[in-house]
Design a protein around this motif. Structure first.
Motif, PDB file in Angstrom:
ATOM      1  N   ARG A 189      22.192  37.893  52.256  1.00  0.00           N
ATOM      2  CA  ARG A 189      22.310  38.945  53.272  1.00  0.00           C
ATOM      3  C   ARG A 189      21.582  38.554  54.554  1.00  0.00           C
ATOM      4  O   ARG A 189      21.977  38.970  55.651  1.00  0.00           O
ATOM      5  N   GLN A 190      20.543  37.781  54.445  1.00  0.00           N
ATOM      6  CA  GLN A 190      19.789  37.382  55.630  1.00  0.00           C
ATOM      7  C   GLN A 190      20.517  36.321  56.449  1.00  0.00           C
ATOM      8  O   GLN A 190      20.513  36.378  57.692  1.00  0.00           O
ATOM      9  N   TRP A 191      21.177  35.371  55.779  1.00  0.00           N
ATOM     10  CA  TRP A 191      21.665  34.196  56.495  1.00  0.00           C
ATOM     11  C   TRP A 191      23.187  34.100  56.620  1.00  0.00           C
ATOM     12  O   TRP A 191      23.686  33.625  57.647  1.00  0.00           O
ATOM     13  N   LEU A 192      23.930  34.514  55.620  1.00  0.00           N
ATOM     14  CA  LEU A 192      25.376  34.283  55.641  1.00  0.00           C
ATOM     15  C   LEU A 192      26.091  34.953  56.816  1.00  0.00           C
ATOM     16  O   LEU A 192      26.929  34.316  57.462  1.00  0.00           O
ATOM     17  N   PRO A 193      25.818  36.219  57.140  1.00  0.00           N
ATOM     18  CA  PRO A 193      26.522  36.820  58.285  1.00  0.00           C
ATOM     19  C   PRO A 193      26.303  36.047  59.585  1.00  0.00           C
ATOM     20  O   PRO A 193      27.217  35.924  60.412  1.00  0.00           O
ATOM     21  N   LYS A 194      25.090  35.530  59.772  1.00  0.00           N
ATOM     22  CA  LYS A 194      24.798  34.748  60.979  1.00  0.00           C
ATOM     23  C   LYS A 194      25.526  33.405  60.956  1.00  0.00           C
ATOM     24  O   LYS A 194      25.999  32.930  61.993  1.00  0.00           O
ATOM     25  N   MET A 195      25.620  32.799  59.786  1.00  0.00           N
ATOM     26  CA  MET A 195      26.305  31.514  59.678  1.00  0.00           C
ATOM     27  C   MET A 195      27.793  31.665  59.968  1.00  0.00           C
ATOM     28  O   MET A 195      28.397  30.828  60.642  1.00  0.00           O
ATOM     29  N   VAL A 196      28.382  32.727  59.462  1.00  0.00           N
ATOM     30  CA  VAL A 196      29.819  32.967  59.680  1.00  0.00           C
ATOM     31  C   VAL A 196      30.123  33.145  61.166  1.00  0.00           C
ATOM     32  O   VAL A 196      31.184  32.745  61.652  1.00  0.00           O
ATOM     33  N   LYS A 197      29.192  33.736  61.906  1.00  0.00           N
ATOM     34  CA  LYS A 197      29.394  33.963  63.341  1.00  0.00           C
ATOM     35  C   LYS A 197      29.034  32.759  64.195  1.00  0.00           C
ATOM     36  O   LYS A 197      29.248  32.775  65.421  1.00  0.00           O
ATOM     37  N   GLY A 198      28.468  31.717  63.598  1.00  0.00           N
ATOM     38  CA  GLY A 198      28.017  30.566  64.366  1.00  0.00           C
ATOM     39  C   GLY A 198      26.673  30.777  65.020  1.00  0.00           C
ATOM     40  O   GLY A 198      26.256  29.997  65.876  1.00  0.00           O
ATOM     41  N   GLU A 199      25.969  31.820  64.610  1.00  0.00           N
ATOM     42  CA  GLU A 199      24.662  32.143  65.191  1.00  0.00           C
ATOM     43  C   GLU A 199      23.523  31.423  64.476  1.00  0.00           C
ATOM     44  O   GLU A 199      22.399  31.376  64.985  1.00  0.00           O
ATOM     45  N   CYS A 200      23.789  30.895  63.288  1.00  0.00           N
ATOM     46  CA  CYS A 200      22.788  30.167  62.519  1.00  0.00           C
ATOM     47  C   CYS A 200      23.406  28.872  62.004  1.00  0.00           C
ATOM     48  O   CYS A 200      24.430  28.898  61.308  1.00  0.00           O
ATOM     49  N   LEU A 201      22.792  27.740  62.360  1.00  0.00           N
ATOM     50  CA  LEU A 201      23.252  26.432  61.906  1.00  0.00           C
ATOM     51  C   LEU A 201      22.265  25.877  60.898  1.00  0.00           C
ATOM     52  O   LEU A 201      21.053  25.995  61.074  1.00  0.00           O
ATOM     53  N   LEU A 202      22.792  25.261  59.853  1.00  0.00           N
ATOM     54  CA  LEU A 202      21.954  24.715  58.797  1.00  0.00           C
ATOM     55  C   LEU A 202      21.936  23.191  58.837  1.00  0.00           C
ATOM     56  O   LEU A 202      22.827  22.560  59.407  1.00  0.00           O
ATOM     57  N   ALA A 203      20.920  22.629  58.213  1.00  0.00           N
ATOM     58  CA  ALA A 203      20.846  21.186  57.991  1.00  0.00           C
ATOM     59  C   ALA A 203      20.342  20.963  56.565  1.00  0.00           C
ATOM     60  O   ALA A 203      19.420  21.646  56.110  1.00  0.00           O
ATOM     61  N   PHE A 204      20.974  20.047  55.876  1.00  0.00           N
ATOM     62  CA  PHE A 204      20.626  19.727  54.494  1.00  0.00           C
ATOM     63  C   PHE A 204      19.756  18.481  54.504  1.00  0.00           C
ATOM     64  O   PHE A 204      20.170  17.424  54.991  1.00  0.00           O
ATOM     65  N   THR A 205      18.538  18.561  54.007  1.00  0.00           N
ATOM     66  CA  THR A 205      17.590  17.460  54.128  1.00  0.00           C
ATOM     67  C   THR A 205      17.234  16.914  52.751  1.00  0.00           C
ATOM     68  O   THR A 205      16.470  17.542  52.004  1.00  0.00           O
ATOM     69  N   VAL A 206      17.781  15.768  52.437  1.00  0.00           N
ATOM     70  CA  VAL A 206      17.503  15.092  51.176  1.00  0.00           C
ATOM     71  C   VAL A 206      16.966  13.685  51.429  1.00  0.00           C
ATOM     72  O   VAL A 206      15.920  13.300  50.923  1.00  0.00           O
ATOM     73  N   THR A 207      17.684  12.900  52.243  1.00  0.00           N
ATOM     74  CA  THR A 207      17.351  11.488  52.451  1.00  0.00           C
ATOM     75  C   THR A 207      15.958  11.321  53.048  1.00  0.00           C
ATOM     76  O   THR A 207      15.562  12.038  53.967  1.00  0.00           O
ATOM     77  N   GLU A 208      15.233  10.337  52.509  1.00  0.00           N
ATOM     78  CA  GLU A 208      13.883  10.039  52.973  1.00  0.00           C
ATOM     79  C   GLU A 208      13.778   8.571  53.358  1.00  0.00           C
ATOM     80  O   GLU A 208      14.666   7.773  53.028  1.00  0.00           O
ATOM     81  N   PRO A 209      12.698   8.184  54.042  1.00  0.00           N
ATOM     82  CA  PRO A 209      12.559   6.778  54.442  1.00  0.00           C
ATOM     83  C   PRO A 209      12.659   5.796  53.272  1.00  0.00           C
ATOM     84  O   PRO A 209      13.112   4.662  53.460  1.00  0.00           O
ATOM     85  N   ASP A 210      12.257   6.218  52.074  1.00  0.00           N
ATOM     86  CA  ASP A 210      12.279   5.320  50.916  1.00  0.00           C
ATOM     87  C   ASP A 210      13.260   5.737  49.833  1.00  0.00           C
ATOM     88  O   ASP A 210      13.211   5.221  48.707  1.00  0.00           O
ATOM     89  N   SER A 211      14.153   6.679  50.130  1.00  0.00           N
ATOM     90  CA  SER A 211      15.137   7.092  49.125  1.00  0.00           C
ATOM     91  C   SER A 211      16.397   7.590  49.801  1.00  0.00           C
ATOM     92  O   SER A 211      16.337   8.287  50.809  1.00  0.00           O
ATOM     93  N   GLY A 212      17.536   7.186  49.236  1.00  0.00           N
ATOM     94  CA  GLY A 212      18.819   7.621  49.771  1.00  0.00           C
ATOM     95  C   GLY A 212      19.662   8.198  48.653  1.00  0.00           C
ATOM     96  O   GLY A 212      19.518   9.351  48.267  1.00  0.00           O
TER      97      GLY A 212
END
Length: 383
Positions: free
Chosen positions: A113-136
């Motif tokens: 409820r906090q994030w999805l309505p904003k994401m659908v409108k383009g008001e909130c952009l996400l980034a997925f952070t997994v990769t690290e300097p020593d791991s891919g």
């Protein structure tokens, strides 16, 4: 439509959505992408327009402000983005939108409820952070930690090559919450951009996909409430695997769509370009090269359709099929794009020609979401 769409898989509703998506990219992205490449960024207005057009958050239910689309709607979006002229530049940035489906699958009611309505409108952009300097691709080897401290978790570590760090409002961060447990000790947390302790590092210079920014993140005693845990505690690896299977299939579809666009552009180019009193197309060598490319593209489409039929039967992306797709389709794309550049001659090396941008973007597809080498390793282990 140049893409070979199977009417036994896609419904009339999917094709109506396809026309909407195609029109959006043709009018709101393709005419502006060269400027975005120079800026190394996409304006926030683009995302707001995408939200108004109803093409963001496809898998988000109407309860949370979304269109309530299905998996094949996401496939349609992916195909059209991959085939568009702008797709070669904005691909990594735009594919972040499928994180909406991850939030639908694993988020708490409050998080949705906090994030999805904003994401659908383009008001909130996400980034997925997994990769690290020593791991891919080796997800279990990440070193960023999240340690429980009262009602909070304290995060320390670093991430790199992260798509969308320049404009992301929210980060999904993979951390070790039980370092001794390997892959069974990974958890994911939602981290807002303005949290103290989050350091936005360098924006990295890349070979291609210039409109999609990538860079580094540093977490220095960053505190998040325990309610920011995304998915089960120490169950982040399962979240990552499910997301990764879908992601690998989607990037395979993008690879095929981009190769198809390059092929279509090349056929048009060689039929109009003349040398030694005839068109480039009239040379037998050109026709043989194009025939090989056409065969590769048809075989690739057949395998994509096979994967989609499996999904419709099982209700989920098959890990083995997604792995094979992620190995073969980007490598096929590489063969096709190389020949397309060659048949363009000097023009193929110029950034102003879309085939040049498709070529440099395509090189990423054999690395992104799991390298070709990791795909071979996983396929071999399953034999």
């Amino acid at each position: 439509m140049p893409l070979n769409i199977d009417p036994d898989i896609f419904t009339h509703g999917h094709e109506q959505f396809r026309r909407t998506v195609r029109h959006f990219f043709e009018t709101q992205a393709d005419p502006f992408v060269e400027q975005w490449d120079e800026d190394h960024a996409m304006p926030r207005s683009f995302w707001l327009k995408a939200g108004e057009a109803g093409i963001l958050g496809i898998g988000v239910s109407e309860e949370f402000g979304g269109p309530g689309g299905d998996f094949l709607d996401r496939v349609v979006m992916t195909q059209e983005m991959g085939y568009s002229i702008s797709g070669a530049s904005i691909g990594p940035a735009f594919q972040r939108d499928q994180m909406c489906e991850q939030l639908m699958d694993f988020g708490t009611e409050e998080q949705k409820r906090q994030w999805l309505p904003k994401m659908v409108k383009g008001e909130c952009l996400l980034a997925f952070t997994v990769t690290e300097p020593d791991s891919g691709s080796d997800l279990a080897s990440i070193r960023t930690t999240a340690v429980r401290n009262g009602d909070d978790y304290v995060i320390n570590g670093a991430k790199t090559y992260i798509s969308g760090i320049a404009d992301a409002d929210l980060f999904m961060v993979a951390c070790k919450t039980d370092p001794a447990a390997g892959s069974r000790g990974i958890s994911i947390f939602l981290v807002e951009r303005d949290r103290p302790g989050l350091g936005i590092g360098r924006i990295l210079k890349k070979m291609g996909c210039h409109a999609s920014n990538n860079g580094e993140l540093v977490f220095d005693n960053l505190r998040v409430p325990a309610t920011n845990l995304f998915g089960p505690l120490n169950g982040g690896f399962k979240v990552l695997v499910k997301s990764l299977n879908r992601d690998r299939l989607m990037w395979s579809i993008i690879a095929h769509a981009a190769a198809t666009r390059a092929f279509d552009l090349t056929v048009e180019f060689v039929k109009n370009r003349r040398a030694f009193g005839q068109t480039i197309f009239d040379f037998q060598n050109s026709q043989f090269k194009l025939a090989d490319m056409k065969a590769d593209l048809d075989v690739g489409q057949a395998y994509i359709d096979h994967c989609l039929r499996t999904y419709l039967r099982k209700g989920e992306v098959d890990m083995g099929e997604a792995t094979v797709a992620k190995l073969w389709l980007p490598e096929m794309e590489g063969r096709v794009l190389d020949q397309c550049v060659q048949l363009h001659g000097g023009a193929g090396y110029m950034h102003e020609y879309p085939v040049s941008r498709l070529f440099t973007a395509g090189r990423l597809h054999r690395i992104f979401a799991g390298t070709a080498e990791i795909m071979r390793l996983q396929i071999g282990r399953a034999l």
